[in-house]
Scaffold this motif. Sequence first.
Motif, short mmCIF file in Angstrom:
data_model
loop_
_atom_site.label_atom_id
_atom_site.label_comp_id
_atom_site.label_asym_id
_atom_site.label_seq_id
_atom_site.Cartn_x
_atom_site.Cartn_y
_atom_site.Cartn_z
N UNK A 236 0.90 -1.11 0.14
CA UNK A 236 -0.08 0.03 0.01
C UNK A 236 0.83 1.24 -0.16
N UNK A 237 0.76 1.89 -1.12
CA UNK A 237 1.64 3.03 -1.08
C UNK A 237 1.40 4.28 -0.35
N UNK A 238 2.25 5.35 -0.36
CA UNK A 238 2.10 6.54 0.30
C UNK A 238 3.47 7.43 0.15
N UNK A 239 3.52 8.35 1.13
CA UNK A 239 4.87 9.43 1.20
C UNK A 239 5.66 8.67 1.86
N UNK A 240 6.88 8.66 1.26
CA UNK A 240 8.02 8.29 1.61
C UNK A 240 8.57 8.82 3.26
N UNK A 241 8.01 10.07 3.58
CA UNK A 241 8.18 10.24 5.03
C UNK A 241 7.22 9.99 5.92
N UNK A 242 6.29 9.21 5.43
CA UNK A 242 5.32 8.38 6.38
C UNK A 242 4.99 7.04 6.28
N UNK A 243 6.23 6.31 6.42
CA UNK A 243 6.34 4.78 6.11
C UNK A 243 5.17 4.19 6.75
N UNK A 244 5.11 4.47 8.21
CA UNK A 244 4.29 3.92 8.97
C UNK A 244 2.67 3.95 8.45
N UNK A 245 2.40 4.93 7.64
CA UNK A 245 1.01 4.71 6.88
C UNK A 245 0.91 3.86 5.73
N UNK A 246 2.01 3.16 5.36
CA UNK A 246 2.20 2.22 4.12
C UNK A 246 2.53 0.77 4.64
N UNK A 247 2.22 -0.05 3.45
CA UNK A 247 2.89 -1.36 3.49
C UNK A 247 3.94 -1.44 2.40
N UNK A 248 5.03 -1.22 2.70
CA UNK A 248 6.32 -1.15 1.70
C UNK A 248 6.47 -2.45 1.03
N UNK A 249 5.92 -2.45 -0.48
CA UNK A 249 6.41 -3.60 -1.01
C UNK A 249 7.90 -3.62 -1.51
N UNK A 250 8.45 -2.67 -1.45
CA UNK A 250 10.05 -2.82 -1.73
C UNK A 250 10.55 -3.55 -0.43
N UNK A 251 10.46 -3.10 0.56
CA UNK A 251 10.96 -3.83 1.75
C UNK A 251 10.74 -5.34 1.85
N UNK A 252 9.40 -5.47 1.61
CA UNK A 252 8.92 -6.95 1.51
C UNK A 252 9.55 -7.58 0.23
N UNK A 253 9.89 -7.07 -0.72
CA UNK A 253 10.80 -7.70 -1.80
C UNK A 253 12.01 -7.76 -1.24
N UNK A 254 12.51 -7.15 -0.63
CA UNK A 254 14.19 -7.38 0.06
C UNK A 254 13.91 -8.61 1.18
N UNK A 255 12.88 -8.74 1.89
CA UNK A 255 12.74 -9.77 2.63
C UNK A 255 12.58 -11.21 1.89
N UNK A 287 12.20 9.28 -5.29
CA UNK A 287 12.58 9.07 -4.27
C UNK A 287 11.73 8.87 -2.91
N UNK A 288 10.85 9.67 -3.03
CA UNK A 288 9.92 10.12 -1.84
C UNK A 288 8.55 9.31 -1.89
N UNK A 289 8.34 8.14 -3.07
CA UNK A 289 7.32 7.94 -2.91
C UNK A 289 7.22 6.28 -2.80
N UNK A 290 6.44 5.74 -1.63
CA UNK A 290 6.52 4.37 -1.74
C UNK A 290 5.50 3.82 -2.29
N UNK A 291 5.66 2.76 -3.36
CA UNK A 291 4.83 2.32 -4.62
C UNK A 291 3.97 1.38 -3.78
N UNK A 292 2.80 1.10 -4.77
CA UNK A 292 2.00 -0.17 -4.47
C UNK A 292 2.45 -1.31 -4.68
N UNK A 293 3.25 -1.36 -5.73
CA UNK A 293 3.67 -2.73 -6.16
C UNK A 293 5.24 -2.71 -6.08
N UNK A 294 5.82 -4.08 -6.18
CA UNK A 294 7.08 -4.39 -6.49
C UNK A 294 6.87 -5.61 -7.29
N UNK A 295 7.86 -5.68 -8.50
CA UNK A 295 7.94 -6.84 -9.32
C UNK A 295 9.32 -7.48 -9.32
N UNK A 296 9.31 -8.76 -9.20
CA UNK A 296 10.63 -9.61 -9.33
C UNK A 296 10.53 -10.29 -10.42
#
Length: 454
Positions: A236-255, A287-296
């Motif tokens: 779930x995307x959002x502003x890069x300054x408020x990561x707590x309001x998102x579910x970061x697919x990039x961090x998930x992809x890294x995991x 830089x400051x946008x947390x996206x909705x999706x990540x693709x591998x």
Amino acid sequence: MHRCSAVPVIVMLVSSALAGDNAVRASYRADLASAIDTHVQNHLPNWNDYFVDLHRSPELSLNEKETSRKTAERLEKAGYKVTRGIGGYGVVGLLENGPGPTILIRGDMDALPIVEETGLPYASKVTAGTPDGKTVGIMHACGHDMHQTCLVGTAETLMQLKDRWSGTLLIVAQPAEEIGMGALMMIKAGIFEKFPKPDFAIALHTTGLIPAGSLSFTSGWALANVDSVDITIFGRGGHGSRPHETIDPIVTAAQVITALQTVVSRRRDPIEPGVVTVGSIHAGSKHNIIPDEAKLQITVRSYAEANRKLLLDSIRDITTHTCRAMGCVKDPEIVIREEEFTPATYNDPELTAAAVEVLKQVVGPERISPIDPQMGGEDFGRFPKTAGCPGFIFWLGGARMDVYEASKRPDGPRLAPAHSSKFNLDPQPTITTGVRGLTSLALSLLGPPGKSGD
């Protein structure tokens, strides 16, 4: 120097299973060695011109229109009954020459989307447009131009010698090897229903890592299963300054990427080869946008079917449960691209043992050597597997000798592997060895003359 006796000299070469009724017997035709060499030398300039023409005019997978036309015309001119359009631009040349074994000899046709940087006078300048509007160079960076040249040269040589053997030849020019589809396309188009089913299937593959005039081989598993896996992770995307309001697919992809490293190291039997490589990750736009999706995008390599299943099942399991643990909005989309699957190539051990003895007679025992199995893919293996016959593919060296020797120095040049923009082959010695090797191997498996009732 080869000497031809007045009567056929047939050296029987039998694989290690000497006592078994099912042992593969290959009869080296020493009586034809001189005739083969003479034919090769007489036609080498013509074959070299054919190689140069193919190298200058490469065509991508599924677009091998001109390459297939040229090969088909050469086979027809030689006297083969030619059928076009067997699985896209696939070509089959048939020669029924009396009773005896049926031998399938295969060469692939397609090139790669690579800008050539060899500096050769006949380097490819061909380009093509992509669906997204880009322009790509096209190059024979895997030696399929040499494969076609050796296929045509072998077909012409065997036709020239047809009164000296008995059996059936299937000369197969295959499209779309580079995308793992060509052999399956030809099989689905009925190659084994429309033509005699082979007793043996043989092929060669060039390599720039050993000198021209040399050969190498692997017994058993030679090339790997190749699977392509596409994964989409939904956050779930959002502003890069408020990561707590998102579910970061990039961090998930890294995991996910980190966890996937345990598939080979902890889930697979250590003695079973396996590769899981994440080759591409795409997510986000700024830089400051947390996206909705990540693709591998992942490539998976294996040999045994059970190990292939384990690797793919593990990727599904780890990815799904990691996404759930990270709170993703829904389970990931995991697509195994079955249309791009390339099955592992297995060199029948008995056929390999017999073939190697024949090839030693052709190039000398000092110029043929075993190599380890490769994790690259090659869809030739579909032909013997589907036909239910032994198969064998060997490696044809193509490096210039001076470059090969120089590469041994610490400061020497790097040999160009397949799929490199600098991949190039020393044409004449490579053609000579390829045609002599394939021709001699085919003759060793075909029946002797005098069985057609003449």
